[in-house]
Scaffold this motif. Structure first.
Motif, PDB file in Angstrom:
ATOM      1  N   ALA A 210      -2.049   1.504   9.017  1.00  0.00           N
ATOM      2  CA  ALA A 210      -1.816   0.454   8.117  1.00  0.00           C
ATOM      3  C   ALA A 210      -1.792   0.694   6.689  1.00  0.00           C
ATOM      4  O   ALA A 210      -2.581   1.784   6.558  1.00  0.00           O
ATOM      5  N   ALA A 211      -1.048  -0.046   5.829  1.00  0.00           N
ATOM      6  CA  ALA A 211      -0.995   0.121   4.630  1.00  0.00           C
ATOM      7  C   ALA A 211      -0.981  -1.034   3.495  1.00  0.00           C
ATOM      8  O   ALA A 211      -0.758  -1.927   4.023  1.00  0.00           O
ATOM      9  N   ALA A 212      -1.778  -0.851   2.427  1.00  0.00           N
ATOM     10  CA  ALA A 212      -1.725  -1.868   1.461  1.00  0.00           C
ATOM     11  C   ALA A 212      -0.424  -1.399   0.461  1.00  0.00           C
ATOM     12  O   ALA A 212      -0.554  -0.355  -0.057  1.00  0.00           O
ATOM     13  N   LEU A 213       0.570  -2.103   0.442  1.00  0.00           N
ATOM     14  CA  LEU A 213       1.778  -1.727  -0.197  1.00  0.00           C
ATOM     15  C   LEU A 213       1.911  -2.688  -1.561  1.00  0.00           C
ATOM     16  O   LEU A 213       1.774  -4.087  -1.595  1.00  0.00           O
ATOM     17  N   ARG A 214       2.533  -2.254  -2.520  1.00  0.00           N
ATOM     18  CA  ARG A 214       2.823  -2.937  -4.004  1.00  0.00           C
ATOM     19  C   ARG A 214       4.245  -3.751  -3.842  1.00  0.00           C
ATOM     20  O   ARG A 214       5.134  -3.223  -3.559  1.00  0.00           O
ATOM     21  N   LEU A 215       4.030  -4.840  -4.015  1.00  0.00           N
ATOM     22  CA  LEU A 215       4.716  -5.951  -4.208  1.00  0.00           C
ATOM     23  C   LEU A 215       5.438  -6.012  -5.638  1.00  0.00           C
ATOM     24  O   LEU A 215       4.572  -5.968  -6.499  1.00  0.00           O
ATOM     25  N   VAL A 216       6.588  -6.554  -5.979  1.00  0.00           N
ATOM     26  CA  VAL A 216       7.156  -6.878  -7.406  1.00  0.00           C
ATOM     27  C   VAL A 216       7.663  -8.131  -7.137  1.00  0.00           C
ATOM     28  O   VAL A 216       8.025  -8.801  -6.099  1.00  0.00           O
TER      29      VAL A 216
END
Length: 479
Positions: A210-216
């Motif tokens: 799993a990953a924590a991903l940056r949103l914009v």
């Protein structure tokens, strides 16, 4: 091959849905995306949770069974294809496909490894955000695979590769322990950044779960333009001019040789050149704004292009008048690979060089390749803002047996292009990884210090050598 007793041990862990043994069901997952590499596997393991992945990896270590992690199987370099001797099992993350959380306040999405990229795009859009990485295989590529290969795409100029978008990771290490690193801390000085070791490791150091991903912020307004220029040097000058006028709102900046555009116009129905003048080179520019405050992106881009035309940097230009036309501009860029395949046999290179050297590389290396291998034609396109060149060498006109041509000349052409990349201070892999296909060339060209570090890290994390064997790390005889 791995026997039924061993497969039974894994089946006891995972249950009937967790193990595939039918050869017909396994067959599609034994060949890479391009059809160049073919392997064998007695079973596909399909965990549904991080705890099941940990149990699989622990049992594999006990039984000394190699594992080949696989997501959408979209690797361009054979990075997810099992060995030919059937000595490994495929570990598929496709059942782990939940978006665990999506927070517009934190600009963060926590996704399991099997989430398909286009699904994340849609989910982020629903809450007024976007995940700023896209590529042609977005309908099948998974988050775990994209992280493992440090994928790029057309938005790297503004947002960076996958490495820049990963805020935290959860992974299972080769001893079966779980690395819980989804906190997405802005400040964390507890020593080595383990998540960055796993990003781009191609599954050789552990299994990303799993990953924590940056949103914009979502795009509120955008402008897309097609510009004709005389040379890659003028394209670079245009990039610097638009950056100076528009700052970091420049999200895409693609350069395309006219012969590549010609292949698209010849082979892709319904396509046309967006400008009246056919120029030697073309540039596709996208400018995105997160709000509607004036001046609009169209107005700002129009002003910048007027300056470029006045200064002689650009020859002709057109700005899309609506979203439908913007999509047709991008369709030309996205159809390049399909059109190249229709054109005939070719060797395709995913490489990068320093941005300042990219214009000369595109011209000089193409000319040198054609001189060195008479009858071939060479050209390129790519992401000018980040130095990524998609360089193609096509077989002599009339060649119909692509495999025979590659067998005869492929090794020499590969070495020629990669030597040119090394001389320019570049990388033989810009965004697709090393996998099997480029492993020997990495061994030939990488410095002793880099090779020593790669092998030392691999040995420290995976002393039994069970994680995605024979990928990325050159063998001793290869360098």
């Amino acid at each position: 091959m791995i026997g039924q007793e061993i497969i039974g041990r894994f089946a006891a862990l995972l249950g009937p849905k967790g193990v595939i043994t039918d050869p017909e069901d396994i067959a599609p997952w034994l060949t890479d995306w391009r059809g160049r590499f073919h392997g064998a596997a007695a079973a596909i393991l399909q965990p549904s949770s991080t705890q099941e992945v940990a149990a699989i990896v622990s049992l594999a270590a006990e039984l000394r069974v190699p594992l080949v992690p696989q997501g959408g199987n979209t690797s361009m370099v054979g990075g997810a294809t099992p060995p030919q001797d059937g000595s490994a099992l495929i570990l598929s993350l496709r059942r782990m496909n939940r978006i665990r959380s999506l927070s517009p306040d934190d600009n963060l999405a926590i996704c399991e490894a099997g989430v398909i990229l286009s699904i994340l795009h849609d989910a982020a859009e629903e809450v007024g955000r976007r995940f700023p990485l896209s590529l042609g295989a977005k309908g099948s590529a998974t988050i775990g695979g994209l992280i493992s290969t440090n994928a790029g795409g057309t938005q790297v100029l503004r947002h960076g590769t996958m490495r820049a978008l990963v805020e935290g990771l959860e992974a299972v290490l080769p001893d079966g322990s779980i690395l819980n690193g989804l906190e997405a801390l802005k400040k964390d000085n507890r020593g080595y950044d383990l998540k960055q070791l796993l990003v781009g490791a191609e599954g050789t150091l552990g299994i990303i779960t799993a990953a924590a991903l940056r949103l914009v912020p979502a795009i509120a307004a955008r402008a897309v333009a097609w510009v004709g220029v005389a040379s890659p040097a003028d394209a670079l000058a245009l990039l610097r001019l638009t950056e100076a006028r528009l700052g970091d709102s420049v999200e895409g900046f693609e350069i395309i040789a006219d012969d590549g555009l010609g292949h698209v116009l010849s082979h892709i129905p319904g396509t046309r050149c967006p400008i009246e003048t056919r120029t030697p080179w073309h540039v596709l520019i996208e400018v995105d704004h997160a709000d509607l405050s004036p001046p609009s992106p169209e107005e700002r881009l129009e002003t910048a292009l007027a300056d470029a035309l006045t200064q002689g940097i650009a020859i002709d230009a057109a700005i899309a008048v609506n979203e439908a036309q913007a999509a047709t501009f991008w369709r030309l860029r996205e159809s390049l690979s399909e059109a190249e395949r229709a054109q005939g046999p070719a060797l395709q290179f995913d490489i990068s060089v320093p941005v300042a050297r990219m214009p000369a590389f595109m011209i000089d290396t193409a000319a040198a390749a054609e001189r060195t291998f008479p009858g071939t034609t060479a050209s390129s396109f790519g992401h000018l803002g980040d130095g990524n060149v998609h360089f193609h060498v096509r077989a002599p006109k009339g060649s119909t047996d692509g495999p025979a041509w590659i067998a005869a000349d492929g090794k020499a052409i590969n070495a020629f292009v990669h030597d040119a990349v090394a001389a320019a201070g570049g990388s033989i892999s810009a965004e697709h990884g090393i996998g099997q296909m480029k492993r020997a060339e990495l061994g030939r060209l990488a410095s002793p210090a880099r090779l020593h570090a790669l092998r030392a890290i691999k040995a420290a994390f995976d002393p039994l050598g069970l994680m995605n064997p024979d990928k990325l790390i050159p063998r001793p005889e290869e360098g």
